[in-house]
Design an enzyme around this catalytic site. Sequence first.
Site, PDB file in Angstrom:
ATOM      1  N   ASP A  18       0.847  -1.176   0.028  1.00 29.03           N
ATOM      2  CA  ASP A  18      -0.060  -0.019  -0.080  1.00 29.03           C
ATOM      3  C   ASP A  18       0.903   1.260   0.143  1.00 29.03           C
ATOM      4  OD1 ASP A  18      -2.073  -1.750   0.161  1.00 29.03           O
ATOM      5  OD2 ASP A  18      -2.443  -1.242   2.264  1.00 29.03           O
ATOM      6  N   LYS A  45      -6.081  -7.202   0.560  1.00 32.54           N
ATOM      7  CA  LYS A  45      -7.153  -7.836   1.154  1.00 32.54           C
ATOM      8  C   LYS A  45      -6.967  -9.059   1.872  1.00 32.54           C
ATOM      9  CE  LYS A  45     -11.684  -6.687   0.531  1.00 32.54           C
ATOM     10  NZ  LYS A  45     -11.499  -5.579   1.470  1.00 32.54           N
ATOM     11  N   GLY A  46      -6.323  -9.940   0.930  1.00 33.01           N
ATOM     12  CA  GLY A  46      -6.117 -11.358   1.535  1.00 33.01           C
ATOM     13  C   GLY A  46      -5.073 -11.278   2.798  1.00 33.01           C
ATOM     14  N   ASN A  48      -4.199  -8.684   4.565  1.00 33.64           N
ATOM     15  CA  ASN A  48      -4.775  -7.952   5.778  1.00 33.64           C
ATOM     16  C   ASN A  48      -5.505  -8.965   6.665  1.00 33.64           C
ATOM     17  OD1 ASN A  48      -3.343  -5.705   4.914  1.00 33.64           O
ATOM     18  ND2 ASN A  48      -5.223  -4.666   4.192  1.00 33.64           N
ATOM     19  N   GLU A 143      -9.729 -10.388  -5.148  1.00 28.66           N
ATOM     20  CA  GLU A 143      -8.591  -9.693  -5.742  1.00 28.66           C
ATOM     21  C   GLU A 143      -7.708 -10.659  -6.402  1.00 28.66           C
ATOM     22  OE1 GLU A 143      -8.204  -5.361  -3.068  1.00 28.66           O
ATOM     23  OE2 GLU A 143      -6.972  -7.147  -2.685  1.00 28.66           O
ATOM     24  N   THR A 207     -21.257  -5.311   7.595  1.00 25.46           N
ATOM     25  CA  THR A 207     -20.757  -4.383   8.754  1.00 25.46           C
ATOM     26  C   THR A 207     -21.317  -2.829   8.182  1.00 25.46           C
ATOM     27  OG1 THR A 207     -18.944  -3.964   6.883  1.00 25.46           O
ATOM     28  CG2 THR A 207     -18.603  -5.717   8.625  1.00 25.46           C
ATOM     29  N   ASP A 234      -7.648   6.679  10.355  1.00 25.21           N
ATOM     30  CA  ASP A 234      -7.636   5.977   9.072  1.00 25.21           C
ATOM     31  C   ASP A 234      -8.804   4.737   8.985  1.00 25.21           C
ATOM     32  OD1 ASP A 234      -6.987   5.034   6.496  1.00 25.21           O
ATOM     33  OD2 ASP A 234      -4.816   4.535   7.019  1.00 25.21           O
ATOM     34  N   ASP A 240     -11.279  -5.528   6.635  1.00 27.70           N
ATOM     35  CA  ASP A 240     -10.294  -6.632   6.521  1.00 27.70           C
ATOM     36  C   ASP A 240      -9.981  -7.000   8.109  1.00 27.70           C
ATOM     37  OD1 ASP A 240     -10.281  -6.587   3.711  1.00 27.70           O
ATOM     38  OD2 ASP A 240      -8.181  -5.421   3.941  1.00 27.70           O
ATOM     39  N   ARG A 271      -5.354   3.844  13.946  1.00 27.86           N
ATOM     40  CA  ARG A 271      -4.023   4.040  13.725  1.00 27.86           C
ATOM     41  C   ARG A 271      -3.743   4.105  12.057  1.00 27.86           C
ATOM     42  NH1 ARG A 271      -1.194  -0.718  17.620  1.00 27.86           N
ATOM     43  NH2 ARG A 271      -1.633   0.494  19.585  1.00 27.86           N
TER      44      ARG A 271
END
Length: 291
Positions: A18, A45-46, A48, A143, A207, A234, A240, A271
């Site tokens: 990232d 994503k995976g 994380n 992804e 969610t 953030d 994730d 964080r």
Amino acid sequence: MDRTDSPTVVVLGSVNMDLVTTVPRRPAPGETVLGSDFATVPGGKGANQAIAAARSGARVRFLGAIGDDAFGSELAATLSRADVDISLLRRVDGASGIASIVVDETGENSIIVVAGANGRVTDLTAAELAAIAQADILLCQLEIPIHTVLAAAQHARASGTVVALNPSPFQPLPEELWAAVDVAIVNSLESEQYSGKLTHVAHLVRTLGGDGAVYRGTDGNERSVGGRTVEVLDTTGAGDAFTGALVATWNRGISTALNWANTAGALTTTRLGASSAIPGRDRIAAALTAD
């Protein structure tokens, strides 16, 4: 299959570097905005979700691919430091996946993903299929190529492994994939985008960002958990963190899993970054104890 307090989770998915830029506000089309900070943070994503599951106590094995660049080495090391088993992680020629992320002063973000090595996960090896069959839970996202996700989900279903799917980023999915899914984890937008398909999934978790989450089980009834009051820095990776924590605690009952996952997601927003912000068991437990 042995069900313990530390379930075995196989995560099949993406791993990215990232590239995070912090700005006062996100730019309009054609506009240049001066940023205040920049960082490279391992994500995807995976990866994380694998890190979140491991930090919540699961025994996690990651299936995916990195490039032969410097980012690839750092991504592999990050997973390993989080106690994620990377013995089946592939290293391929070319660039690793990246995500370019812009975060504004409210904590909201915009993300551009370039698949890189993630797009090369086009089949499953015998060792990967065996790992899926031996796991308690298979967790996938969208992804990497969809036909690989489908093959993994169908193999897991045939092997008695629970199939959890976070169908993100949104794209039309084959009916065969929905038929293999036991647990779907979606946000509010994805819930609308996939609305006609989610009715037949046995376990649906939706969610709601800062408002918590809602679960609907096989009986059709809903259970909810409210949002947690935190100082948001953030929101990258919060979904994730929720997903990984949910599957790590799935065998402890839905009420425990929802509360644990909701807390993990909320703490992640306090964080900067994705994988670096995901809390461990002690921090989650302390926050729940303080309630």
